[in-house]
Design a protein around this motif. Structure first.
Motif, PDB file in Angstrom:
ATOM      1  N   MET A 177     -11.160  -0.987   1.030  1.00  0.00           N
ATOM      2  CA  MET A 177     -10.497  -0.967  -0.289  1.00  0.00           C
ATOM      3  C   MET A 177      -9.422  -2.040  -0.352  1.00  0.00           C
ATOM      4  O   MET A 177      -9.270  -2.731  -1.362  1.00  0.00           O
ATOM      5  CB  MET A 177      -9.883   0.417  -0.549  1.00  0.00           C
ATOM      6  N   VAL A 207     -13.244   7.987  -1.306  1.00  0.00           N
ATOM      7  CA  VAL A 207     -12.120   7.431  -2.051  1.00  0.00           C
ATOM      8  C   VAL A 207     -11.295   8.549  -2.683  1.00  0.00           C
ATOM      9  O   VAL A 207     -10.056   8.546  -2.620  1.00  0.00           O
ATOM     10  CB  VAL A 207     -12.607   6.444  -3.128  1.00  0.00           C
ATOM     11  N   ARG A 213      -6.621   3.532  -6.391  1.00  0.00           N
ATOM     12  CA  ARG A 213      -6.797   2.750  -5.169  1.00  0.00           C
ATOM     13  C   ARG A 213      -5.678   1.715  -4.994  1.00  0.00           C
ATOM     14  O   ARG A 213      -5.369   1.348  -3.851  1.00  0.00           O
ATOM     15  CB  ARG A 213      -8.189   2.118  -5.105  1.00  0.00           C
TER      16      ARG A 213
END
Length: 220
Positions: free
Chosen positions: A168, A192, A204
């Motif tokens: 990420m 996630v 994120r």
């Protein structure tokens, strides 16, 4: 359904330029404008935009305060895209830490503006990962590292979640992470979601900032 966006900037020419670029797209609708962060919360409540594109420096209420106010007081808040003149701006990093989903330079080309709005609306990958890394390198060291490390330790991420968080931070989308780890996209989405929940991160961008500030991922 089109992406509904609210434009917030104290310069009318900037708002007009953004509106012209965005309204030329069939999948984006500008639903309103404001000249200061102080007007954002009531407009978000009444217009229910998907994305707020907001100047980080404004005279009455800046983008950091306005971001915090939206996330603190609005149910199901929109994604927030900070608009700035300078890339390496501590105000931008402050807005990202406050919960903004990404940032955009005012001098960006029309295609970059449209791409940024779509990417932030989708939320499946990090916007401008190299720029976020540079901001973390410049300003993340000013934050209490021990506190960040303790928060990451308490999160107790699994080995696979740690792998996903590293990817990420590199800006990979869910589909790209799935390809790299040889798993399904839905599996990556689950990882996630677990990472965000464990870190107490809104999205994120905040998860990646936590990874940098804790030293889990080096911005160097």
């Amino acid at each position: 359904m089109p992406i509904k966006i609210l434009l917030v900037d104290d310069e009318p020419l900037v708002r007009a330029g953004l509106r012209a670029v965005l309204e030329a797209q069939p999948d984006i609708e500008v639903v309103g404008e404001a000249a200061d962060g102080a007007a954002v919360v009531p407009l978000v409540r009444s217009l229910r935009p998907d994305v707020v594109a907001m100047d980080v420096r404004m005279p009455l209420m800046d983008g950091i305060e306005a971001t915090s106010a939206v996330l603190r007081t609005v149910d199901s808040p929109p994604k927030i895209l900070v608009v700035t003149t300078f890339e390496n701006d501590e105000y931008v990093y402050g807005a990202l830490r406050a919960g903004a989903d990404g940032f955009l330079l005012k001098r960006a080309r029309p295609a970059e503006i449209v791409h940024a709005v779509r990417l932030v609306a989708e939320g499946d990958s990090l916007l401008f990962p190299a720029a976020v890394r540079d901001l973390a390198a410049a300003y993340g060291q000013d934050r209490p590292a021990n506190e960040a490390r303790e928060a990451l330790t308490r999160a107790a991420l699994t080995d696979r979640e740690e792998d996903v968080l590293r990817l990420m931070a590199r800006g990979l989308s869910n589909a790209e992470i799935a390809s790299r780890l040889i798993v399904g996209t839905e599996t990556v989405k689950s990882h996630v979601s677990a990472i965000l929940a464990k870190l107490g991160a809104r999205d994120r961008t905040q998860a990646v900032i936590a990874a940098y500030e804790s030293g889990f991922v080096s911005p160097a």
